[in-house]
Scaffold this motif. Sequence first.
Motif, PDB file in Angstrom:
ATOM      1  N   GLN A   1     -35.436  17.273  12.889  1.00 61.77           N
ATOM      2  CA  GLN A   1     -35.199  16.430  11.867  1.00 61.77           C
ATOM      3  C   GLN A   1     -34.720  15.098  12.621  1.00 61.77           C
ATOM      4  OE1 GLN A   1     -33.577  19.215  13.074  1.00 61.77           O
ATOM      5  NE2 GLN A   1     -31.391  19.035  12.796  1.00 61.77           N
TER       6      GLN A   1
ATOM      7  N   GLY B   1     -34.585  20.326  17.362  1.00 59.54           N
ATOM      8  CA  GLY B   1     -34.603  20.474  16.011  1.00 59.54           C
ATOM      9  C   GLY B   1     -35.591  19.188  15.768  1.00 59.54           C
TER      10      GLY B   1
ATOM     11  N   PHE C   1     -29.650  16.889  18.753  1.00 52.50           N
ATOM     12  CA  PHE C   1     -30.556  18.161  17.995  1.00 52.50           C
ATOM     13  C   PHE C   1     -30.925  19.101  18.629  1.00 52.50           C
ATOM     14  CE2 PHE C   1     -30.993  13.732  16.358  1.00 52.50           C
ATOM     15  CZ  PHE C   1     -30.726  13.821  15.068  1.00 52.50           C
TER      16      PHE C   1
ATOM     17  N   ARG D   1     -30.925  22.730  19.456  1.00 47.53           N
ATOM     18  CA  ARG D   1     -31.010  23.997  18.863  1.00 47.53           C
ATOM     19  C   ARG D   1     -29.821  25.094  19.433  1.00 47.53           C
ATOM     20  NH1 ARG D   1     -36.417  26.102  16.694  1.00 47.53           N
ATOM     21  NH2 ARG D   1     -35.134  27.309  15.545  1.00 47.53           N
TER      22      ARG D   1
END
Length: 334
Positions: A293, A291, A318, A320
């Motif tokens: 972010q 991800g 993170f 996915r």
Amino acid sequence: MKESLALPIVESSQAGEARRTALALATRLGFNETERGKVGLVVTEVANNLVRHARDGVLLLQAMEKDNIMGVEILALDKGPGMSNISECMGDGFSTASGPGNGLGAISRLSGFFDIHSIPDVGTAILCHLWASPISATNKENFELGVVCLPKAGEEVSGDAWASIIHQERTLLLVADGLGHGLLAAEASGEAVRVFTENVHRSPKDIIAAAHGALRSTRGAAVAIAEVNFALQSVRYAGVGNIAGTVICDAKRHNLVSYNGTVGHEVRKIQEFTYQWLIGGLLIMHSDGLGSQWRLERYPGIIYRHPSLIAGVLYRDFNRVRDDITILVAREVT
């Protein structure tokens, strides 16, 4: 390029299976009986700690090579409860459970390299390197590299791939993400690695251009290549597709530019960009299985930890899940 192997560790039977898997890996890598025994003990201690103390524990195993000596990288990750005082927890006899409390101390002593990062209520990451025979302390590398490369759930092979060429003057790094998943995606990314290794004397832009022609018979891939030049203190970067690149220096984050397209199919533009590289900085490249972010500022002190540990924490928090994932973290060693 070597894939990681991810083993969930949430119950005691999985700890035993992790030990057997690690011993089988060490045997294939040529470890003798004594060194295999160390691998078995470390994996047992790490896995039992995950079962006793952790939430959502996972163990990553990966083969390594240095100076023609094979090794095993062990990375234990969990999502809590974390440690408020790592030094205290490292001491023999310390325990928050019913065990003897000598786990972390024994793990550190048995390992050729040991690193740890922990945040209360967030999680802990433990990294261990063990070698088939002693590594010479005089042959210290000028670059540290850590990689997590895993297939999506349900796939046996990853459609992602990575490669590195590390020299005293310059280092070249590649991350490729074959279109889709499974064997055909792995074929595309593997072809990108082949072109990379045969053209390491060329620039990132020229290597991607060569890969574009070579991948026409495959599904195609997203490809990014970074060249770190130590003398010039620069990073040259070229990317096509969904590989993300970031340089972190002096607490500043610089996102590296890639163009849309698929190497081997549709490439409208291949362009290199040059960025500043400072000693102590980090280069992070990853496929879109991670991800976007993520922020290392959320993890106090982690920027100073080994790149493998950083890659592991990013994977833990993170990932996915529904995609292949590759995270490559690199740092120049002073």
